[in-house]
Design an enzyme around this catalytic site. Structure first.
Site, short mmCIF file in Angstrom:
data_model
loop_
_atom_site.label_atom_id
_atom_site.label_comp_id
_atom_site.label_asym_id
_atom_site.label_seq_id
_atom_site.Cartn_x
_atom_site.Cartn_y
_atom_site.Cartn_z
N GLY A 1 0.83 -1.22 0.00
CA GLY A 1 0.00 0.00 0.00
C GLY A 1 0.86 1.26 0.00
O GLY A 1 1.55 1.55 -0.98
N ILE B 1 3.51 1.95 1.70
CA ILE B 1 4.92 1.79 2.12
C ILE B 1 5.82 1.77 0.89
O ILE B 1 5.57 1.01 -0.03
CB ILE B 1 5.12 0.47 2.89
CG1 ILE B 1 4.10 0.34 4.01
CG2 ILE B 1 6.53 0.36 3.43
CD1 ILE B 1 4.12 -1.02 4.67
N LYS C 1 1.81 -10.69 -3.77
CA LYS C 1 2.78 -9.70 -3.29
C LYS C 1 4.11 -10.36 -2.97
O LYS C 1 5.18 -9.78 -3.19
CB LYS C 1 2.21 -8.99 -2.05
CG LYS C 1 1.02 -8.09 -2.37
CD LYS C 1 0.32 -7.64 -1.09
CE LYS C 1 -0.78 -6.65 -1.36
NZ LYS C 1 -1.60 -6.37 -0.16
N1 HSE Z 1 -6.64 -5.88 0.14
C1 HSE Z 1 -5.30 -5.41 0.26
C2 HSE Z 1 -4.91 -5.42 1.72
C3 HSE Z 1 -5.19 -4.03 -0.30
O1 HSE Z 1 -5.80 -5.56 2.56
O2 HSE Z 1 -3.73 -5.32 2.02
C4 HSE Z 1 -3.79 -3.53 -0.45
O3 HSE Z 1 -3.04 -4.30 -1.34
#
Ligand code: HSE
Length: 381
Positions: A120, A122, A191
């Protein structure tokens, strides 16, 4: 002043738009926003016509916040072919087309950045990409999903139940459109694959990352972990051992006094260990409109300011899930093979140290009869 277009006027797209509007002299401005509808009051900037963005020579950077694979893939590849740099928050897209998008960007002499796709707000990927220029990353690990951290923190410390904490995470804009991607660990798996690819100069797909999620965790589990002195976090881990890589995602019991255990709410904490710089940790809001929109806008500004990152290496590295082992907590109504039991709890087991391959093999059999079974790794770090 470089002009950009934002694709998608949802949570993240609006976050990026408002970030840039609030700093009118920062070096970038939003010329167009693409969305399926034009909201009242935004007629000057929002368009439903992507061709008008593609054919506009003033727009040098396209920032994507639509999500999903299609049409995001078609939009971004068309932008690169039109010699526009591309930024995206879309981890599913980056993970699925990692090699292809990097290759296409190189062929067209444009930038491809995706810092908001992991962590997000970061600047994790930005700094990971900086680190690999001169150092050798040997491992990475951490909390990469705000929704599940919010749920686990609520269950552990605030007496929340799973479904009310999930609803609240959805209301706050943390969760994916389909929150099963959060709770089954698929979001973290993507991720983790992206981060490991950047860290190790390889191309990992999501299928390379064995994953357990938190769908089945119950209050009896979190209460038990508290009594045992542990906190449960959904962790991604990737490591290079010799010339092989392992990467996996699992709910993990960590000592409650550890740094990672203290990370609450929608926060993420992601760490790398590299040969020269040692351990670096990055903490911040891993989800939500303003943090993620900010990261999208920052990537655009970095491109506009020509802040360079070294070209990403797209090598071939062998992946193995038998390189490390640790014990697991398994709650199940099924009997576990005596040979893997270290000790028994009421309705659950602690196993001897097992490889990731081995526990996935065991859980596949258990979950075919007990679909509510829950598994978590146990580490002492
Ligand atoms: N759904 C993801 C989370 C959003 O909760 O981290 C950010 O990638």
């Amino acid at each position: 002043m470089k002009k950009i277009a934002i694709l998608g006027f949802g949570v993240v797209g609006r976050g990026a738009y408002e970030t840039i509007q609030a700093r009118k002299n920062a070096g970038i401005s939003v010329k167009k926003v693409l969305d399926v509808r034009v909201p009242t009051g935004y007629e000057d900037v929002v368009t439903t016509d992507y061709q008008s963005i593609l054919s506009d020579p003033e727009i040098e950077i396209v920032a994507e916040a639509i999500g999903g694979l299609h049409p995001a893939y078609e939009f971004l590849t068309a932008a690169m072919k039109a010699k526009k740099s591309v930024v995206t928050a879309n981890k599913h897209l980056v993970c699925t087309f990692f090699r292809e998008l990097h290759t296409l960007a190189k062929e067209n002499g444009v930038e491809f950045r995706y810092t908001p796709a992991v962590g997000g707000g970061i600047p994790w990927l930005y700094n990971l990409r900086r680190t690999v220029r001169l150092d050798e990353v040997t491992s990475l690990s951490g909390i990469m999903n705000g929704t599940t951290n919010y749920i686990l923190d609520g269950m552990t410390h605030k007496g929340a139940d799973f479904s009310s904490a999930l609803s609240e995470a959805q209301r706050l804009g943390y969760a994916e459109a389909d929150p099963t991607a959060d709770i089954d660990g698929l979001d973290v798996r993507r991720k983790c694959a992206i981060s490991a690819s950047v860290a190790f100069g390889a191309v990992l797909t999501e299928d390379d990352v064995p994953t357990f999620g938190i769908r089945n965790i119950l209050k009896i589990d979190t209460d038990r972990f508290t009594a045992m002195g542990y906190v449960c976090k959904l962790l991604a881990k990737a490591e290079k051992i010799g010339d092989k890589i392992t990467a996996y995602v699992e709910p993990t019991l960590i000592p409650k006094a550890s740094e990672t255990a203290a990370i609450g709410s929608n926060f993420n904490m992601i760490s790398l260990t590299a040969k020269r710089v040692g351990r670096l940790s990055f903490i911040g809001q891993g989800a939500g409109k303003d943090p993620t929109g900010m990261a999208l806008a920052e990537d655009c500004l970095d491109i506009a300011e020509k802040s360079a990152v070294t070209e990403t290496v797209l090598g071939n590295v062998e992946i193995s899930h038998e390189l490390t082992e640790h014990p697991y907590y398994v709650r199940t109504t099924e009997a576990l093979d005596e040979r893997v039991i270290s000790h028994r709890l009421d309705g659950a087991y602690i196993t001897i140290p097992l490889t990731v391959s081995k526990i996935h093999h065991i859980m596949k059999e258990i979950q075919s009869n007990d679909s509510a079974a829950f598994v978590a790794g146990i580490t002492e770090e």
